[in-house]
Design a protein around this motif. Structure first.
Motif, short mmCIF file in Angstrom:
data_model
loop_
_atom_site.label_atom_id
_atom_site.label_comp_id
_atom_site.label_asym_id
_atom_site.label_seq_id
_atom_site.Cartn_x
_atom_site.Cartn_y
_atom_site.Cartn_z
N ALA A 150 0.79 -1.13 -0.01
CA ALA A 150 0.10 0.00 0.16
C ALA A 150 0.72 1.33 -0.03
O ALA A 150 0.33 2.38 -0.44
CB ALA A 150 -0.85 0.05 1.36
N VAL A 177 -4.56 -1.15 -0.82
CA VAL A 177 -4.41 -1.72 -2.10
C VAL A 177 -5.11 -1.83 -3.08
O VAL A 177 -4.85 -2.15 -4.40
CB VAL A 177 -3.54 -3.11 -1.86
CG1 VAL A 177 -2.27 -3.07 -0.87
CG2 VAL A 177 -4.33 -4.03 -1.20
N THR A 178 -6.45 -1.79 -2.62
CA THR A 178 -7.65 -1.79 -3.73
C THR A 178 -8.41 -0.59 -3.55
O THR A 178 -8.93 -0.29 -2.32
CB THR A 178 -8.38 -3.10 -3.50
OG1 THR A 178 -8.79 -3.12 -2.16
CG2 THR A 178 -7.56 -4.41 -3.98
N ASN A 218 0.93 2.74 -3.63
CA ASN A 218 -0.24 3.07 -4.40
C ASN A 218 -0.39 4.53 -4.05
O ASN A 218 -0.12 5.15 -3.04
CB ASN A 218 -1.35 2.32 -3.68
CG ASN A 218 -2.70 2.52 -4.32
OD1 ASN A 218 -2.67 3.13 -5.41
ND2 ASN A 218 -3.75 1.99 -3.83
N TRP A 257 -6.15 -0.22 -6.96
CA TRP A 257 -4.93 0.19 -7.24
C TRP A 257 -4.91 1.67 -8.45
O TRP A 257 -5.18 1.17 -9.46
CB TRP A 257 -4.09 -1.00 -7.68
CG TRP A 257 -2.62 -0.51 -7.92
CD1 TRP A 257 -1.84 -0.32 -9.11
CD2 TRP A 257 -1.61 -0.70 -7.03
NE1 TRP A 257 -0.46 0.11 -8.80
CE2 TRP A 257 -0.23 -0.19 -7.36
CE3 TRP A 257 -1.66 -0.94 -5.54
CZ2 TRP A 257 0.85 -0.21 -6.47
CZ3 TRP A 257 -0.51 -1.00 -4.90
CH2 TRP A 257 0.80 -0.51 -5.41
N THR A 299 1.51 3.46 -9.41
CA THR A 299 2.61 3.24 -8.63
C THR A 299 3.27 4.53 -8.33
O THR A 299 3.56 5.08 -9.14
CB THR A 299 3.53 2.02 -9.42
OG1 THR A 299 2.66 1.03 -9.34
CG2 THR A 299 4.69 1.90 -8.30
#
Length: 271
Positions: free
Chosen positions: A33, A43-44, A36, A46, A49
């Protein structure tokens, strides 16, 4: 191999996989995370990066100040609990069985007391003496129960000590202080190091006790809890990831040094 043995091995393998997943999966998710772009640690979904949260961590002066406060508290907690916990362990192991049971129950009682109670009781007592909240009270409150961990670890180590070594040293003319410094203290060194690290970890991660005695000082756990209410960002994940990396590399370096020392000792014995 019988069917029962195969089933037992399969169950053991399943248990080990489940155990390590339970242990490390949250840390892995927390670390992922960090990269992100979402402003909330997740993490969701995403969203891309990024390394921006390391920059955010670097510019968060409040977090660095709280981390520094936690390190100061941990330092004073360690230098407080190690000598007192060691002395308590020495006293405990020198008592007779009945007195030892009673003293053991008394000494470990702070571990059975909720941290909230320890924090409030410490604050109320020291306020009657004119001392307000701050680093001093945090150290006093945390040390009151961390001493128990140190005492238990030193006691476990002392149970493996051969008292004839002390008798032999005294018979050769050594003073009691010299016996303690040259015989007992080197024997307790591994337990003292482990107890010191445990005290640091217990001090830094403590929240319940620290919250009531912190005054105007803000250790890391309290700062993070405050950020949860006002708006937590993955900058906290970045700090946690750095601390985990330092811990892992430190453990690897220690293990390599220990094995090299063991190998060197083995060669010396053979020579």
């Amino acid at each position: 191999m019988s069917a029962a043995d195969r089933i037992a091995r399969a169950l053991f393998g399943f248990y080990m996989v489940a155990f390590f997943l339970y242990l490390f999966a949250p840390l892995a998710i927390m670390g992922i995370a960090t990269f992100n772009t979402s402003r909330f640690p997740t993490v969701t979904p995403w969203r891309g990066t990024t390394l921006q949260w390391f920059d955010a961590l670097w510019s968060d002066s409040g977090m660095w100040q709280s981390l520094w406060t936690s390190f100061i508290v941990a330092f004073f907690v360690v230098i407080t609990v190690l000598p007192i916990g060691t002395a308590a362990a020495l006293v405990l192991t020198s008592l007779h069985a009945r007195a030892r049971s009673f003293m053991y129950a008394v000494m470990v009682s702070p571990l059975l007391t909720p941290g909230v109670v320890i924090g409030i009781a410490t604050l109320v007592l020291w306020r009657q003496l004119g001392v307000g909240g701050g680093v001093f009270l945090i150290v006093v409150a945390q040390a009151s129960f961390i001493i128990c961990y140190v005492m238990l670890m030193i006691t476990a180590r002392l149970q493996r000590f051969d008292p004839t070594q002390e008798e032999a040293a005294l018979g050769l003319g050594a003073s009691k202080f010299m016996v303690f410094r040259r015989v007992l203290l080197p024997f307790l060194k591994p337990a003292l190091i482990a107890a010191g690290f445990l005290a640091v970890l217990q001090s830094i991660e403590n929240y319940n006790t620290t919250l009531f005695v912190r005054g105007f000082d803000t250790p890391l756990t309290v700062y993070i809890a405050t950020k949860v209410r006002t708006g937590l960002t993955p900058a906290v994940n970045a700090l946690a990831l750095i601390m985990i990396a330092i811990t892992v590399f430190g453990a690897i370096a220690y293990e390599i040094a220990r094995r090299r020392g063991a190998d060197g000792g083995g060669v010396a014995v053979q020579l």
